[in-house]
Design a protein around this motif. Structure first.
Motif, short mmCIF file in Angstrom:
data_model
loop_
_atom_site.label_atom_id
_atom_site.label_comp_id
_atom_site.label_asym_id
_atom_site.label_seq_id
_atom_site.Cartn_x
_atom_site.Cartn_y
_atom_site.Cartn_z
N ASN A 96 -6.54 31.16 12.09
CA ASN A 96 -7.53 30.78 11.09
C ASN A 96 -6.94 30.90 9.70
O ASN A 96 -6.26 31.88 9.40
N ASP A 108 -12.80 27.12 6.13
CA ASP A 108 -12.05 27.70 7.23
C ASP A 108 -11.39 26.59 8.04
O ASP A 108 -12.04 25.60 8.38
N TRP A 110 -8.79 25.78 11.50
CA TRP A 110 -8.45 26.39 12.78
C TRP A 110 -7.31 25.68 13.47
O TRP A 110 -7.18 24.45 13.37
#
Length: 120
Positions: A96, A108, A110
């Motif tokens: 992350n 965020d 990923w």
């Protein structure tokens, strides 16, 4: 777009070690925090470790003292050194990154996940 590419997962015996790596690339303007989460089958993704800046770290209680997170800012890379692995560490591990893109979007991001399997 921000791309995160993880590596280092695999199969290891209980008590062994693995080192995960995650490289961030793309239109990154700034990175606030980098971290690792994991997901067990049928469960929600859970926090494992986070590093803010170069040396401010947080760990889940379940990995404290066994896992170490570190970061190479010049390479936009975060590492997770996992020692004394247990069967219950078996999961998919996700990288992350929390930061801002060159377009000003803060959020965020990923990775695709890497499987860690610990055998007895």
């Amino acid at each position: 777009q921000v791309q995160l590419v993880e590596s280092g997962g695999g199969l290891v015996q209980a008590g062994g070690s693995l080192r995960l790596s995650c490289v961030a690339s793309g239109n990154i303007f700034s990175i606030n925090a980098m971290g690792w989460y994991r997901q067990f089958p049928g469960k929600e993704r859970e926090f494992v470790a986070r590093i803010i800046g170069s040396d401010s770290t947080n760990y889940a209680d379940s990995v404290q003292g066994r896992f170490t997170i570190s970061r190479d800012n010049a390479k936009n890379t975060v590492y997770l050194q996992m020692n004394s692995l247990k069967r219950e560490d078996t999961a998919v591990y996700y990288c992350n990154v929390r930061g801002r893109t060159t377009e000003g979007v803060y959020g965020d991001y990923w990775g695709q996940g890497t499987q860690v399997t610990v055998s007895s």
